[in-house]
Design an enzyme around this catalytic site. Structure first.
Site, PDB file in Angstrom:
ATOM      1  N   LYS A  52      -3.161   1.549   5.857  1.00 11.01           N
ATOM      2  CA  LYS A  52      -4.401   1.293   5.108  1.00 11.01           C
ATOM      3  C   LYS A  52      -5.628   1.678   5.934  1.00 11.01           C
ATOM      4  CE  LYS A  52      -2.137  -2.111   2.259  1.00 11.01           C
ATOM      5  NZ  LYS A  52      -1.724  -3.500   2.027  1.00 11.01           N
ATOM      6  N   GLN A  96      -3.165  -9.353   4.061  1.00 12.38           N
ATOM      7  CA  GLN A  96      -1.813  -8.799   3.945  1.00 12.38           C
ATOM      8  C   GLN A  96      -0.796  -9.929   3.726  1.00 12.38           C
ATOM      9  OE1 GLN A  96      -1.091  -5.382   4.016  1.00 12.38           O
ATOM     10  NE2 GLN A  96       0.935  -6.069   3.387  1.00 12.38           N
ATOM     11  N   ASP A 119      -7.501  -6.320  -4.096  1.00  4.44           N
ATOM     12  CA  ASP A 119      -6.077  -6.368  -4.461  1.00  4.44           C
ATOM     13  C   ASP A 119      -5.884  -6.845  -5.904  1.00  4.44           C
ATOM     14  OD1 ASP A 119      -4.182  -5.386  -2.737  1.00  4.44           O
ATOM     15  OD2 ASP A 119      -4.082  -7.197  -1.494  1.00  4.44           O
TER      16      ASP A 119
END
Ligand code: NDP
Length: 283
Positions: A52, A96, A119
């Site tokens: 990422k 994460q 997200d």
């Protein structure tokens, strides 16, 4: 023989467009910024986080990385999120997953400002998706939708069968297809006669996590097959949830594994971060 929907090529094209957009914003004094928070030492998570970061650098997004020890108290993580929520240089916050067991994942995801939730996992964003007014859409299902659009797959009136009902893939992609006027069937481990359901599909979206559990002979002649599954078999081989070779003989278009949906996920994360920066700057 099915046409291959090349996720790598589509992702590269969109990342090129994102880089142009980032340049344009920078010229106006806006630098999109993404904060990535990793708690603990999970090897797969470490790989994803570094992918990422690299992807951000490649398109010119500022990426701020927080690597916290596994024993970090929940309150400390929540305090960091609070700080990032208020940081004007940060337009997207990604924590994460999975988090260590002593941390309440739901509480953490809900602490992220819905306006920085790139997200798309915050209940506010889930709700907006369900009512057809999305703000941030979760990256993997969003990537699936973009791939289908790029491949010219028209969904209105089609029978879409989704296998898998997770909050991160199956459920959101089902709502996205519904929004595009498909008739959607959402299957899971308690579904009776899965083969029969799959046989109905004009478009099949598989997100199960079991190697090649969907048999090629179940695929309707001419169907579009999107395989989200990534399953490691043996030392090095990756396969999807669908029997690729056999399904290719019946489908009109199919995504490969690897090189299908995979590359789209991070691409949509970049896209969401840039959109967030644009909204914040009222661009
Ligand atoms: P989950 O394990 O959270 O969900 C799997 C779903 O499949 C569940 O809804 C489960 O049903 C259903 N299921 C399991 N077994 C069967 C069965 N025999 N018949 C029908 N349905 C079944 O997985 P995720 O959604 O997180 O991921 C799915 C796959 O996608 C995985 O391979 C994962 O690696 C991959 N993935 C890929 C990404 C990418 O970027 N390419 C990103 C995210 C995921 P039930 O709810 O009843 O238990």
């Amino acid at each position: 023989m099915a046409k291959i929907i090349d996720g790598k090529a589509i992702a590269a094209k969109i990342r090129g467009e994102i880089a142009v957009e980032v340049n344009r914003l920078e010229a106006k004094g806006v630098k999109p910024g993404l904060a990535v928070v990793l708690v603990g030492e999970d090897p797969a998570s470490k790989v994803y986080v570094s992918m990422k970061e690299k992807a951000c650098q490649d398109v010119g997004i500022f990426s701020d990385e927080y690597k916290l020890p596994a024993e970090t108290p929940e309150a400390e993580l929540l305090a960091l999120i609070d700080k990032l929520n208020r940081d004007p240089c940060i337009h997207g916050i990604l924590v994460q997953l999975p988090l260590p067991k002593h941390i309440d994942t739901e509480k953490v995801l809900e602490a992220i400002s819905p306006h920085k939730d790139v997200d798309g996992f915050h209940p506010y964003n889930v709700g907006r998706l369900v009512v057809g007014k999305p703000l941030f859409q979760p990256c993997t299902p969003y990537g699936v939708m973009v791939m289908m659009k790029e491949a010219g797959v028209e969904l209105a009136g089609k029978e879409v069968v989704v296998v898998g009902r997770s909050n991160i893939v199956g459920k959101p992609v089902a709502f996205m297809c519904l929004q595009q006027h498909a008739t959607v069937t959402l299957c899971h481990s308690k579904t009776r006669d899965l083969a029969e359901k799959v046989r109905m599909a004009d478009v099949l979206i598989a997100a199960v996590g079991q190697p090649e559990m969907i048999k090629g002979e179940w695929i309707k002649e001419g169907a579009v097959v999107i395989d989200v599954g990534v399953n490691r078999v043996g030392e090095k081989k990756l396969v999807g949830d669908v029997e690729f070779e056999k399904a290719s003989l019946r489908a009109s278009a199919i995504t490969p594994v690897p090189g299908g949906v995979g590359p789209m996920t991070i691409t949509m994360l970049l896209y969401n971060t840039v959109e967030s920066a644009k909204r914040e700057a009222k661009d």
